[in-house]
Design a protein around this motif. Sequence first.
Motif, PDB file in Angstrom:
ATOM      1  N   ASP A   1      52.977  35.294  54.966  1.00 26.64           N
ATOM      2  CA  ASP A   1      53.004  35.999  53.688  1.00 26.64           C
ATOM      3  C   ASP A   1      52.729  37.493  53.926  1.00 26.64           C
TER       4      ASP A   1
ATOM      5  N   SER B   1      47.907  32.284  37.560  1.00 27.40           N
ATOM      6  CA  SER B   1      48.865  33.337  37.196  1.00 27.40           C
ATOM      7  C   SER B   1      50.131  33.287  38.049  1.00 27.40           C
ATOM      8  N   HIS B   2      50.102  32.499  39.137  1.00 30.74           N
ATOM      9  CA  HIS B   2      51.249  32.338  40.049  1.00 30.74           C
ATOM     10  C   HIS B   2      51.652  33.640  40.742  1.00 30.74           C
ATOM     11  N   THR B   3      50.726  34.584  40.846  1.00 34.49           N
ATOM     12  CA  THR B   3      50.996  35.834  41.583  1.00 34.49           C
ATOM     13  C   THR B   3      49.877  36.059  42.604  1.00 34.49           C
TER      14      THR B   3
ATOM     15  N   SER C   1      45.811  43.427  45.505  1.00 32.15           N
ATOM     16  CA  SER C   1      45.065  44.371  44.658  1.00 32.15           C
ATOM     17  C   SER C   1      43.576  44.317  44.973  1.00 32.15           C
TER      18      SER C   1
ATOM     19  N   GLN D   1      45.436  31.732  40.946  1.00 30.69           N
ATOM     20  CA  GLN D   1      46.457  30.699  41.144  1.00 30.69           C
ATOM     21  C   GLN D   1      47.148  30.334  39.836  1.00 30.69           C
TER      22      GLN D   1
ATOM     23  N   SER E   1      49.677  36.408  45.951  1.00 29.68           N
ATOM     24  CA  SER E   1      49.791  37.440  46.974  1.00 29.68           C
ATOM     25  C   SER E   1      49.563  38.832  46.392  1.00 29.68           C
ATOM     26  N   ASP E   2      50.176  39.121  45.237  1.00 33.35           N
ATOM     27  CA  ASP E   2      50.056  40.451  44.632  1.00 33.35           C
ATOM     28  C   ASP E   2      48.625  40.713  44.165  1.00 33.35           C
ATOM     29  N   GLN E   3      48.007  39.707  43.539  1.00 29.94           N
ATOM     30  CA  GLN E   3      46.662  39.918  43.007  1.00 29.94           C
ATOM     31  C   GLN E   3      45.623  40.052  44.119  1.00 29.94           C
TER      32      GLN E   3
END
Length: 958
Positions: free
Chosen positions: A438, A395-397, A404, A393, A399-401
């Motif tokens: 999402d 990192s504000h990414t 992964s 959270q 969904s992408d993380q």
Amino acid sequence: MELQTCLKTTLKNKYQKLNKAYADKSLLPPNLGYRDIQNNYPLPNLLQHELRFVDRSDQNLGDTFETEPLSNILKCDCKHNSSKRTVISIGVCGVGKTTTVQTCALAWAEGKGYQNIRLLFPLSFWELDLIKRKVSLIELLQTFYPELKELDSSNLNENNVWFVLDGLDEFRHQLNFSCPTVSDVSEAFKVDILVTNLIRGSLLPNAHVWITTRYSAAIQIPVCHLLKETEVKGFSDRQKEQHFRNIIGHGALANKAMDHVKISRSLGYLCQIPPICTVMANVLKNHVKAVDEFKINRLNLTQIYLKLLESSDSDFIAKLKQLALHRLGENNVIYEAELTQKDISVREASAFSKRNPLVLREEKGLHNTTVFRFNHSTIQDFLAASAKLDNIQASHTVSDQVQSLVDWQMHLRDGNFDILHRFIFGLIKERDVLPPNDPLFDYTKQKILLEIVSYNAIGLFHALREYDSQAFLNEVRFFLKVGFSPVQGITPMQWTFMIQRAKNFEGMREIFELQLGERSDENLLKQLTVILKSRRALLRFCHLTDKSCPFLTAVLSTRESYVRELDLGYNCFTHTGVERLVEGLSDENCRLKKLRLQSCGLSAQSCKHLTKALKEAPKLTELDLSMNEIGNEGAQHLAGGLRSCQCLLETLRLSQCNIEQSGCSYLAAALQKNSEHLKELDLSINKIGDDGANELFRKVDITKLTKLEMYHCGLTMLSCAKIGDALKSEASSLVELNLSSNNLEDAGFALLCDGMYAWCALEKLNVSRCGITSVGCSYMAKVLCSVSQLYSGWLQKSNWQAVELKELDLSMNWLRDQGVKEISIGLKNPCTHLRALNLSHCGLTDACCSELAIGLASSENVVSEIDLSGNELQDRGVKKLCMGIKSTHCKLEKISLKSCGLSSKSVQFLMTALKSNPQHLAELLLMGNNLEDSSIRVLCELTKNHKYTLRTLDISLN
């Protein structure tokens, strides 16, 4: 004996103190279950995530397992002339392996069991790790048991000496069976070498060894050294329930808490592990409320662990989260040095463990060493997942993380991070980090579907369901409805596997019924979770009362309920019970489609409550209130719901409800405003009369119905004109019409036949006992001899012509032979679809049988069922009929000749016919005739001969 007494005293003091340390008895499990696995566990699979061995919610299996007594583990004859001398007990973290060791040791020390054992030395692997220097076996044992000053090789070389080595998975050294051989108990070596030589029998070859371990470490010991393998299985279903009662106390609340667990097969399986069961029971103890009666407010695994930690010191939890993430994948023993790295002091950890023993436990060991453990590995996984999501959270990414992580999980075949990812998805939901639309979730679904048969997909399925308990269900419904995949690139075969997985995860079943001896309110109340998972709950004749209604309301209003059909017929409910039932029907979560309340003693007041359900239960498509004395007032109340645009009823059955003309008027007025969805209407056995019926036909377009039943309604010819007009309509959908037991007579029947002749869309017609004579048969003959306007003469005859009459019931009309002769002509129509013809009790004799036989023998005939019971056909008639039956063109599968004045001669005629045409007739009904036993036995023998299709006989031996 002196050495044995000393050892017993030492063990007694040690383990009695340990038991007293657990003042809260809810932390101690009852007797555990064990299973002898006889060298059968697949070694490669032991490296998978251990909860895969427990949670089998993806499989269509029962939850029970066979067990053997705990005492059997230490009852085995050691084969001292071979290398097989070690007993191993495997099991998941927290399942009770250490408790088992301590229980056995204390029982031996107190003289309560295992008295064949001379000396018993329990040693834990994590404490063995503390010994860094080389020691002899004698020194090693005296380090753990300094009281045994007289211990020497002569004591240890005796028979029935046991070494109990607990927790191989917590040993920081890998056992190496190529290590140097040690045979002298006084010779010093590293601890791991001593242990290895004990196992392979080089050291103390007469000794027995019992090792406990988690699955992954079991592969360190070669099978050639294993004498016996057992699996510690944890709590049985009965023990889970007892454990909940021990913790919660209140019987009803304990049952309700167990229902919260059983609603999820996955939670039910995990509850097999005592620490997890203890956590769930303690959390649900505060979650369930007596005032909610049977209502389920389901918690998933993430929510349970969140509630467990919600009152804990947030600063300390923050540190513990980082420690959990740092130690991910390691064993569950936390030393002081590891605490210090995360800025946690022993004093701080000790204080927390006393306040929160379900999260963290403190343990004292060798050299007064203090270590800590998460109460269960899933606690560590939860805390680690929380820390991991904190970092993501930041990192504000997100969904992408997390996407992964999904890829990573699908790549790691052992599934060691299944639970971690499950908690991450659960925390995403609880923190409201991502919206349901999402792309992450569609991506996850696609990954699951692509590898639906793999264990990795199962682990990911668990994770997705932690975010959304209804995951995939809408997609499954879409696929089943339209036949193609709602997810790009997924084949029907993959969806087939997905559907089976979804059913297994949900524990879905098609039908729930109470057994005959268990039909009562009390027994029903014990079955909430089973009913929730059933599509059809068939509860008729179950002696149910208002007491069951709050329970049924809970079933209907629970989001996880799969009940779509509820049959409560022939029980006893008052309007108060119906009012409670309607609360469930009106709940936004209710997805019930069919409700049957036949003969339940309902009143007009009950209908007043049901009106609310008709307005607020848009999923409800079928309502059956037959055989209730609701009367005109009840019909008026129902009309208030039927006229609502929210009412989407497709089937309404009000047979035998004491409704009269005025009641029918209320229904007609309501359906005039809202009958678009109605397909089936049953108003039979009500005194509606022609006036009521005609008002209904004026206001309601019955051509939009597929089925209309108005038998025994006091109708005459005056009602038939409107029905005949409906049958003429090209837009008519009416395929089934039952007007039996009305005084229609030939004139009324003529009007019906006129409608059928014009269009003939009807498939089933029942005009039994309607006062029809041979005159009326001439009208029906015209219908049967006609070609439907839906059938074009130049087309080849084909099966798609499902628009013609298939079933005709003319029974109990005075047709006489002439009438049947008229009808028989229609059997030869090359376009006929008539398959079932009922002519029972029609005043027939043998005079009509020749014409019937000709019709049945026609190459165009497709009749497969005919009923001629209750007619004086006698043997002459059967002889004539058999002329048609023996024809290879005759397709009869069932013929009823009950009470036709037959003798054994008819059996001879039938036998002759069957020998000529053996491949069609499967059911022969001859009850009520004067047949000799010898003739009956001949027919019975025929049913055993595979040359003949005949399998069912309705006859009686004298």
